[in-house]
Scaffold this motif. Structure first.
Motif: not given
Ligand code: ZN
Ligand code: FE
Ligand code: FE
Ligand code: ZN
Length: 269
Positions: A124-127, A201-207
């Motif tokens: 997340p720090r480099f997203s 499923l619990v990432s921002p992509a939700r998939e």
């Protein structure tokens, strides 16, 4: 109900961004009713002389103890506990990687792509680096690394195969579909198994990793499938497994693939 399900992607506190001891993960798996688990903590990148800005793996000196601790835990566990590693595919380091892995007694190796050059695009720090990128170019470069990882012969399983979508940056669907076809073909040709990784499923992509569409194409090609939660805490062991099984059955899959001593064998679900 999670009987006859296996969780092959468990981390431990050794990697510094997970919590929990080996025993706590085993206990969590028993409570979830899993039939088998495997640890796949992050292989020490220092051994490959790769030092990312944000350390995400165990130290080189900790590898031996990690492997020994798993064997000890396996002896006292009620369910089989397999020895695995999650190893980065680093182009240019494949020979060294192979040499190091041959010295370890492993049941399986998960190959993952977390880095493009020195960029840890899963962190997340480099997203923010996704912004302003050509997503088509980015995805092509990412999947090119995945295909090379398959052809390297280093890995039994590819981990979170479309993790490049983690922060929700996706190119258009037609473009994705062309990458999916090639990916399924490469997996079939190399015999590398595909990991169903529920952490997506619990990432921002939700998939799920992979997306249902990519999974479908891979199943059509007869690619073998394993299952992992990518747990970074004992409470995450086996997360969303009943849902994953329902989906796999709906897609007509009757067995997933387990490994012993780097040999695959089927487990019916
Ligand atoms: Zn991790
Ligand atoms: Fe990973
Ligand atoms: Fe992982
Ligand atoms: Zn992972």
């Amino acid at each position: 109900m999670t009987e006859k399900l296996i969780d092959y992607h468990l981390h431990t506190s050794l990697c510094r961004h997970a919590i929990g001891s080996l025993d706590e993960y085993v206990e969590a798996a028993l409570q979830k009713g899993l039939s088998e688990i495997g640890f796949a903590d992050h292989f020490p990148l220092g051994l490959l002389d790769f030092w990312p800005e944000e350390p995400v793996t165990m130290d080189p000196g900790e590898l031996e103890g990690y492997l020994r601790d798993i064997r000890e835990v396996a002896l006292r566990s009620e369910i089989p506990v397999k020895t695995g590693l999650e190893v980065d595919y680093l182009p240019g380091k494949t020979e060294k990687t192979g040499e190091l892995l041959r010295r370890c007694a492993l049941d399986y190796v998960i190959g993952s792509v977390h880095f493009m050059g020195s960029w840890d695009f899963t962190h997340p720090r480099f997203s923010s680096q996704f912004q302003g990128c050509s997503l088509e170019n980015l995805y092509r470069s990412y999947f090119d690394l995945v295909w090379k990882a398959c052809y390297s012969g280093l890995f039994d399983i590819i981990g979170h195969i479309d993790v490049i979508k983690k922060f929700g940056y996706r190119p258009g669907r037609d473009f994705l579909v062309s990458l999916y076809g090639e990916t399924a073909r490469v997996l079939r040709e190399t015999g590398v198994a595909l990991e169903i990784n529920t952490a997506g499923l619990v990432s921002p992509a939700r998939e799920l990793y992979p997306s249902e569409e990519l999974l479908q194409v891979c199943l059509q090609e007869g690619v073998a499938v394993t299952l992992g939660s990518d747990a970074h805490s004992p409470s995450q062991v086996g997360r969303f497994f009943p849902e994953a099984r329902t989906m796999l059955r709906r897609m007509g899959l009757e067995a997933i693939t387990a490994f012993s001593n780097r040999q695959p064998y089927p487990i019916s679900i």
